[in-house]
Design a protein around this motif. Structure first.
Motif, PDB file in Angstrom:
ATOM      1  N   PHE A 185      56.407  35.030  19.083  1.00 53.21           N
ATOM      2  CA  PHE A 185      56.938  36.134  19.885  1.00 53.21           C
ATOM      3  C   PHE A 185      56.476  37.492  19.381  1.00 53.21           C
ATOM      4  O   PHE A 185      56.951  38.523  19.853  1.00 53.21           O
ATOM      5  CB  PHE A 185      58.473  36.093  19.869  1.00 53.21           C
ATOM      6  N   PHE A 186      55.559  37.480  18.382  1.00 56.42           N
ATOM      7  CA  PHE A 186      55.103  38.748  17.812  1.00 56.42           C
ATOM      8  C   PHE A 186      53.721  39.082  18.362  1.00 56.42           C
ATOM      9  O   PHE A 186      52.875  38.207  18.524  1.00 56.42           O
ATOM     10  CB  PHE A 186      55.065  38.637  16.266  1.00 56.42           C
ATOM     11  N   ARG A 187      53.496  40.371  18.625  1.00 53.71           N
ATOM     12  CA  ARG A 187      52.226  40.828  19.186  1.00 53.71           C
ATOM     13  C   ARG A 187      51.682  41.951  18.315  1.00 53.71           C
ATOM     14  O   ARG A 187      52.403  42.893  17.972  1.00 53.71           O
ATOM     15  CB  ARG A 187      52.422  41.312  20.620  1.00 53.71           C
ATOM     16  N   SER A 188      50.424  41.831  17.925  1.00 50.98           N
ATOM     17  CA  SER A 188      49.794  42.856  17.082  1.00 50.98           C
ATOM     18  C   SER A 188      48.718  43.575  17.880  1.00 50.98           C
ATOM     19  O   SER A 188      47.859  42.924  18.495  1.00 50.98           O
ATOM     20  CB  SER A 188      49.185  42.208  15.829  1.00 50.98           C
ATOM     21  N   TYR A 189      48.808  44.889  17.882  1.00 48.51           N
ATOM     22  CA  TYR A 189      47.856  45.697  18.633  1.00 48.51           C
ATOM     23  C   TYR A 189      46.805  46.250  17.675  1.00 48.51           C
ATOM     24  O   TYR A 189      47.080  46.521  16.497  1.00 48.51           O
ATOM     25  CB  TYR A 189      48.572  46.844  19.328  1.00 48.51           C
ATOM     26  N   PRO A 190      45.569  46.448  18.139  1.00 49.97           N
ATOM     27  CA  PRO A 190      44.514  46.958  17.258  1.00 49.97           C
ATOM     28  C   PRO A 190      44.758  48.407  16.860  1.00 49.97           C
ATOM     29  O   PRO A 190      45.474  49.152  17.534  1.00 49.97           O
ATOM     30  CB  PRO A 190      43.249  46.805  18.105  1.00 49.97           C
ATOM     31  N   LYS A 191      44.083  48.801  15.766  1.00 45.91           N
ATOM     32  CA  LYS A 191      44.204  50.159  15.261  1.00 45.91           C
ATOM     33  C   LYS A 191      43.435  51.119  16.162  1.00 45.91           C
ATOM     34  O   LYS A 191      42.372  50.783  16.684  1.00 45.91           O
ATOM     35  CB  LYS A 191      43.657  50.205  13.836  1.00 45.91           C
ATOM     36  N   VAL A 192      43.962  52.327  16.303  1.00 48.20           N
ATOM     37  CA  VAL A 192      43.331  53.341  17.152  1.00 48.20           C
ATOM     38  C   VAL A 192      42.729  54.414  16.255  1.00 48.20           C
ATOM     39  O   VAL A 192      43.385  54.910  15.328  1.00 48.20           O
ATOM     40  CB  VAL A 192      44.347  53.963  18.129  1.00 48.20           C
ATOM     41  N   ILE A 193      41.462  54.778  16.507  1.00 52.19           N
ATOM     42  CA  ILE A 193      40.791  55.867  15.792  1.00 52.19           C
ATOM     43  C   ILE A 193      40.262  56.853  16.813  1.00 52.19           C
ATOM     44  O   ILE A 193      40.189  56.546  18.024  1.00 52.19           O
ATOM     45  CB  ILE A 193      39.652  55.334  14.902  1.00 52.19           C
ATOM     46  N   PRO A 194      39.868  58.055  16.390  1.00 49.79           N
ATOM     47  CA  PRO A 194      39.355  59.047  17.348  1.00 49.79           C
ATOM     48  C   PRO A 194      38.117  58.534  18.104  1.00 49.79           C
ATOM     49  O   PRO A 194      37.338  57.754  17.565  1.00 49.79           O
ATOM     50  CB  PRO A 194      39.005  60.241  16.452  1.00 49.79           C
ATOM     51  N   ASP A 195      37.991  58.989  19.351  1.00 43.59           N
ATOM     52  CA  ASP A 195      36.853  58.664  20.228  1.00 43.59           C
ATOM     53  C   ASP A 195      36.822  57.184  20.624  1.00 43.59           C
ATOM     54  O   ASP A 195      35.772  56.651  20.962  1.00 43.59           O
ATOM     55  CB  ASP A 195      35.534  59.073  19.573  1.00 43.59           C
ATOM     56  N   SER A 196      37.999  56.523  20.532  1.00 44.55           N
ATOM     57  CA  SER A 196      38.086  55.138  20.988  1.00 44.55           C
ATOM     58  C   SER A 196      38.369  55.108  22.496  1.00 44.55           C
ATOM     59  O   SER A 196      38.717  56.126  23.102  1.00 44.55           O
ATOM     60  CB  SER A 196      39.205  54.392  20.236  1.00 44.55           C
TER      61      SER A 196
ATOM     62  N   LYS B 286      49.274  45.580  38.513  1.00 39.17           N
ATOM     63  CA  LYS B 286      48.256  44.571  38.277  1.00 39.17           C
ATOM     64  C   LYS B 286      47.771  44.549  36.826  1.00 39.17           C
ATOM     65  O   LYS B 286      46.910  43.758  36.479  1.00 39.17           O
ATOM     66  CB  LYS B 286      47.060  44.807  39.191  1.00 39.17           C
ATOM     67  N   GLY B 287      48.273  45.437  35.995  1.00 37.03           N
ATOM     68  CA  GLY B 287      47.803  45.532  34.614  1.00 37.03           C
ATOM     69  C   GLY B 287      48.255  44.357  33.761  1.00 37.03           C
ATOM     70  O   GLY B 287      49.379  43.865  33.883  1.00 37.03           O
ATOM     71  N   TRP B 288      47.363  43.919  32.878  1.00 43.39           N
ATOM     72  CA  TRP B 288      47.624  42.775  31.977  1.00 43.39           C
ATOM     73  C   TRP B 288      47.689  43.337  30.554  1.00 43.39           C
ATOM     74  O   TRP B 288      46.706  43.364  29.827  1.00 43.39           O
ATOM     75  CB  TRP B 288      46.521  41.746  32.115  1.00 43.39           C
ATOM     76  N   LYS B 289      48.873  43.780  30.154  1.00 47.32           N
ATOM     77  CA  LYS B 289      49.042  44.527  28.915  1.00 47.32           C
ATOM     78  C   LYS B 289      48.731  43.691  27.689  1.00 47.32           C
ATOM     79  O   LYS B 289      48.137  44.177  26.714  1.00 47.32           O
ATOM     80  CB  LYS B 289      50.467  45.080  28.845  1.00 47.32           C
ATOM     81  N   LYS B 290      49.124  42.420  27.717  1.00 47.07           N
ATOM     82  CA  LYS B 290      48.921  41.597  26.523  1.00 47.07           C
ATOM     83  C   LYS B 290      47.455  41.270  26.274  1.00 47.07           C
ATOM     84  O   LYS B 290      47.112  40.757  25.214  1.00 47.07           O
ATOM     85  CB  LYS B 290      49.743  40.321  26.609  1.00 47.07           C
ATOM     86  N   LYS B 291      46.596  41.548  27.247  1.00 50.05           N
ATOM     87  CA  LYS B 291      45.168  41.328  27.068  1.00 50.05           C
ATOM     88  C   LYS B 291      44.411  42.646  26.943  1.00 50.05           C
ATOM     89  O   LYS B 291      43.184  42.673  27.052  1.00 50.05           O
ATOM     90  CB  LYS B 291      44.596  40.532  28.253  1.00 50.05           C
ATOM     91  N   ALA B 292      45.107  43.749  26.680  1.00 50.52           N
ATOM     92  CA  ALA B 292      44.444  45.045  26.526  1.00 50.52           C
ATOM     93  C   ALA B 292      43.584  45.022  25.262  1.00 50.52           C
ATOM     94  O   ALA B 292      43.901  44.352  24.278  1.00 50.52           O
ATOM     95  CB  ALA B 292      45.484  46.155  26.454  1.00 50.52           C
ATOM     96  N   TYR B 293      42.499  45.765  25.293  1.00 47.91           N
ATOM     97  CA  TYR B 293      41.587  45.811  24.150  1.00 47.91           C
ATOM     98  C   TYR B 293      41.093  47.231  23.959  1.00 47.91           C
ATOM     99  O   TYR B 293      41.268  48.101  24.824  1.00 47.91           O
ATOM    100  CB  TYR B 293      40.420  44.839  24.321  1.00 47.91           C
ATOM    101  N   ILE B 294      40.457  47.457  22.789  1.00 50.56           N
ATOM    102  CA  ILE B 294      39.969  48.792  22.439  1.00 50.56           C
ATOM    103  C   ILE B 294      38.495  48.709  22.066  1.00 50.56           C
ATOM    104  O   ILE B 294      38.054  47.726  21.455  1.00 50.56           O
ATOM    105  CB  ILE B 294      40.798  49.390  21.278  1.00 50.56           C
ATOM    106  N   ILE B 295      37.725  49.705  22.501  1.00 48.45           N
ATOM    107  CA  ILE B 295      36.300  49.807  22.173  1.00 48.45           C
ATOM    108  C   ILE B 295      36.147  51.011  21.239  1.00 48.45           C
ATOM    109  O   ILE B 295      36.497  52.138  21.606  1.00 48.45           O
ATOM    110  CB  ILE B 295      35.455  49.999  23.440  1.00 48.45           C
ATOM    111  N   TYR B 296      35.595  50.732  20.022  1.00 45.39           N
ATOM    112  CA  TYR B 296      35.448  51.798  19.036  1.00 45.39           C
ATOM    113  C   TYR B 296      34.160  52.581  19.270  1.00 45.39           C
ATOM    114  O   TYR B 296      33.249  52.090  19.969  1.00 45.39           O
ATOM    115  CB  TYR B 296      35.477  51.193  17.624  1.00 45.39           C
ATOM    116  N   PRO B 297      34.012  53.762  18.696  1.00 44.38           N
ATOM    117  CA  PRO B 297      32.826  54.600  18.949  1.00 44.38           C
ATOM    118  C   PRO B 297      31.513  53.934  18.579  1.00 44.38           C
ATOM    119  O   PRO B 297      30.476  54.229  19.176  1.00 44.38           O
ATOM    120  CB  PRO B 297      33.081  55.843  18.081  1.00 44.38           C
TER     121      PRO B 297
END
Length: 807
Positions: free
Chosen positions: A759-770, A736-747
């Motif tokens: 056809f290109f997909r850009s994912y957000p940057k990951v930092i510690p405690d995200s 049931k997961g919707w990968k293309k709509k995944a998001y990140i919450i920063y600290p």
């Protein structure tokens, strides 16, 4: 004397032989001397127990008893007695009351049971409830002493006892010939005589054999130990038939067993037929109305109770205490019918009663006057209707208003205004005596108003002190009714602002004290708005009100110069220009001194408060700072006031306001501490509001992955690893997961979503405690086969159209 002793010894030996034979029927070798008539019920019960212990019936014991010398006639008696005891024991087990009666009185009788069926069809017939109640059965009480006039007959059983120097005790049944047999005495005929006469006869017979009875050394007692069952016939009842009942039973007991009279049965002329002649006419109404049981006579063998059809019935409806259907005799009057119905109730109109009569062709109506109640003869089928009294009064009069006792009073002919005022304890001090009003009901039931000079009427002027009439309503006015209710309004810096009544000579000091005094923020400025009154319009004067400005001593409720107020004045106590109580914010997390801090200036910033709190600690996450600002009620109200142009059934606005109130409660403001330190004017260095909370997160090297993934977990942070690395580290997304709509919450509370271009997909940057969140796919409705066929048909049609166009 010697001969007497021999006789007594022989007598007791004979008795003993009977008892031994009774107690050991199976082992006795000689049963020729056994007399069944002399055996008591207890002896028969012992014989029955012996048969049960040997697994034998009384029929199987017959050959053995005959072989031991018992005659066939005696065995037939024994068989009947054993079967009778068996039935009696069954009755005892099924009815505990019979057992109790036997223990109490030693007397037995057959229990007559008849299940009652509620007769709903005849429920309105007066007297039918008497026979539907299963707890009211008129059953004779076996504990009572035997009536001396009780007539003995076959089936009764007498307990004959001799006590004193000589003793004898036996239960002796009355045979079918009407005789009892006493050992050594012989047979005595007792059938058809009372138990009192039978007692004398038995005593005389025993005295001839027992000399001690004749000399008075021994006494004889005779009592009824078993009551016989008689058969009667009931004709015309709800359950007619032959009934076996106790010989002590009465007519009412038998009627109750039969369920009372049938549908058309009479309650007033029931016949008790004895020896083919009418012995008694029974009128149940005598018992129902007066409690007279003179008709409740005892029954005898072969009595017939005949319930004929009724002669005439009438119906009483309306305002009587016991409405229903009543049976009437030809000589009875309407007054008797009222007695049966327990008379009129308290709301009945008793001057006349309406009766609906039936003629040979049609109905007719007749009115019975009160004087005719004792002479009118009801006819069969009459329906008497007793109506309610009118909702009006024959002698009522009313006074209201400025008198001490306003109320309704009784009216007397010749009563005047002054008389009614006197009954009402006089007029009050605020009474307006120049005028009083009378609302009068005229003869055609319309109303009119009569005005009087009350002062003149009370002074004795007969022209003003007019006579009153029935149903007059007198109103005495109060001068307070003509005064407008004046108010004054006070607002601003007082304890309880609001609207208050105005009184003459009301001053500003009075009102300030009434509202609880001034608050600490009250200034010396007071503004009073006063209405302008004028009979002429002045177009040159643009003012709508008159403004009065005063100065007071703000720290004192009592002013030296007191100001007199007027009706509808609006007083406003102004607030001090500068009057603010210290307000605080909270800082928590990785700072040296967390806690609450007062906002020192109007533009207190995040940097200033953090520095006052000792700065950040070594474990503080510089990218994990945020402000939690409470959502105020004003913000929620603004959302509720916005018209989103939604349908009536759409709950979007309601759900949004509920979420703000109950779930969120705070708005999050992300901070960037590194930029604040470099530039104090950076937009992240926001100005704080009261009740804000600064949160400084502790550094955490993990990255949380939640939502629709195979494993919710926290993955250690690795520099340079992409967004997809952490999703794959927890097993990827689920079905049931919707990968293309995944998001990140920063600290610090910021959020970033996955972007896409072609056809290109850009994912957000990951930092510690995200925290990475994978949402759930929305449900989509699959197209049915028919829909695919429809789409295909449309495409085919379009293709044909294009081909045709290019030809």
């Amino acid at each position: 004397m010697k001969n007497i002793t021999v006789v007594v010894l022989l007598f007791f030996t004979f008795l003993l032989s009977f008892q031994v034979s009774a107690q050991d029927l199976m082992k006795s070798s000689d049963l020729s001397t056994l007399k069944v008539d002399y055996l008591s019920d207890s002896d028969i019960a012992k014989i029955r127990i012996q048969l049960q212990n040997n697994n034998m019936t009384i029929e199987e014991a017959e050959p053995m008893a005959l072989s031991k010398g018992m005659s066939a006639a005696e065995f037939s008696k024994l068989k009947a007695r054993v079967n009778e005891v068996s039935i009696s024991n069954l009755n005892k087990k099924s009815n505990e009351n019979t057992v109790a009666n036997k223990k109490d009185s030693g007397r037995t009788q057959d229990k007559i049971v008849n299940n009652k069926v509620k007769d709903s069809a005849n429920a309105l017939i007066f007297g039918s409830e008497l026979f539907d109640n299963p707890t009211l059965n008129f059953e004779p009480d076996s504990n009572l002493a035997t009536p001396m006039n009780y007539v003995l007959g076959p089936g009764d059983e007498l307990q004959v006892s001799v006590y004193g120097v000589q003793e004898y005790n036996a239960s002796i049944p009355v045979s079918v010939e009407g005789k009892i047999t006493i050992q050594y005495v012989g047979q005595i005929s007792v059938s058809g005589i009372s138990i009192e006469a039978a007692t004398q006869k038995i005593k005389a017979a025993i005295a001839k054999v027992y000399s001690t009875v004749r000399s008075g050394q021994s006494q004889v007692s005779v009592s009824l130990s078993r009551i016989r069952t008689i058969k009667i016939t009931i004709v015309g009842g709800k359950q007619p038939g032959n009934y076996s009942i106790s010989s002590l039973a009465t007519v009412y007991n038998a009627l109750h067993l039969a369920g009372g009279p049938g549908k058309n049965g009479s309650y007033r002329n029931i016949e008790l037929i004895r020896n083919n002649k009418i012995y008694k006419n029974i009128d149940i109404y005598r018992f129902l109305v007066k409690g007279d049981q003179s008709d409740n006579v005892s029954l005898k063998e072969n009595d017939v109770i005949r319930i004929p059809v009724y002669t005439q019935r009438v119906t009483v409806e309306g305002e009587v205490k016991r409405p229903g259907i009543f049976e009437m005799k030809k000589s009875e009057k309407f007054s008797d019918l009222l007695n049966f119905a327990s008379g009129f109730n308290e709301f009945a109109y008793t001057a006349s009663v309406n009766v609906l009569q039936k003629t040979g062709k049609e109905f007719k109506v007749h009115d019975i006057k009160e004087s005719e109640f004792s002479s009118y003869l009801p006819k069969s089928g009459d329906v008497f209707r007793v109506t309610k009294i009118l909702n009006r009064f024959e002698n009522r009069i009313k006074i209201e208003g400025a008198v001490f006792r306003p109320d309704y009073y009784s009216f007397d002919e010749g009563m005047r205004i002054s008389d009614l005022i006197a009954r009402a304890e006089g007029v009050k001090e605020d009474a307006y005596t120049k005028r009083a009003r009378i609302i009068r009901l005229k003869s055609d039931l319309t109303t009119e108003i009569v005005n009087i000079d009350l002062a003149s009427a009370l002074s004795g002027n007969l022209n003003s002190d007019i006579e009153l009439k029935r149903e007059d309503e007198v109103t005495v006015y109060s001068i307070l009714d003509f005064r407008e209710e004046y108010k004054v309004t006070i607002d601003g810096e007082v304890k309880t602002p609001g609207e208050y009544p105005f009184f003459d000579n009301l001053t500003l000091n009075d009102l300030i004290i009434q509202v609880g005094g001034l608050t600490g923020s009250a200034s010396k400025r007071v503004e009073i708005a006063r209405m302008i009154k004028s009979d002429e319009i002045d177009d040159t004067n643009p003012r709508r009100i008159e403004l009065v400005e005063l100065e007071i001593t703000a720290d004192n409720n009592e002013q030296v110069k007191n100001f007199l107020l007027k009706p509808f004045d609006v007083i406003n106590i102004r607030r001090m220009a500068v009057y603010e109580k210290p307000q605080m914010v909270t800082i928590s997390g990785a700072v040296a001194y967390p806690g609450k801090y007062v906002l020192a200036n109007k533009k207190e910033s995040v940097y200033n408060v953090v520095m006052r709190a000792g700065g950040l600690t070594s474990v503080a996450n510089l990218e994990g700072m945020k402000i939690k600002r409470p959502i105020k009620q004003e913000q929620i109200d603004k959302i509720e006031r916005i018209d989103l142009n939604l349908s009536k059934n759409d709950t979007l606005k309601k759900d949004l306001t509920k979420k703000l109130k109950d779930e969120l409660k705070y708005a999050v403001i992300p901070l960037d501490w590194s930029k604040i330190v470099k530039d104090k004017n950076h937009y992240s260095n926001v100005t704080l509001f009261p009740d804000d909370e600064i949160e400084v997160a502790t550094f955490n090297e993990g990255v949380k992955v939640t939502g629709n993934v195979l494993l919710t977990s926290e993955i250690p942070y690795r520099r340079g690893k992409s967004f997809k690395y952490y999703i794959n580290a927890v097993g990827g997304v689920d079905s049931k997961g919707w990968k293309k709509k995944a998001y990140i919450i920063y600290p610090n509370g910021k959020a970033s979503v996955t972007g896409s271009f072609l056809f290109f997909r850009s994912y957000p940057k990951v930092i510690p405690d995200s925290q990475i969140v994978v949402p759930e796919k929305p449900e989509t409705k699959k197209m049915s086969t028919g829909e695919w066929v429809s789409i295909g048909s449309v495409i085919t049609s379009l293709a044909l159209l294009i081909v045709t166009a290019f030809k």
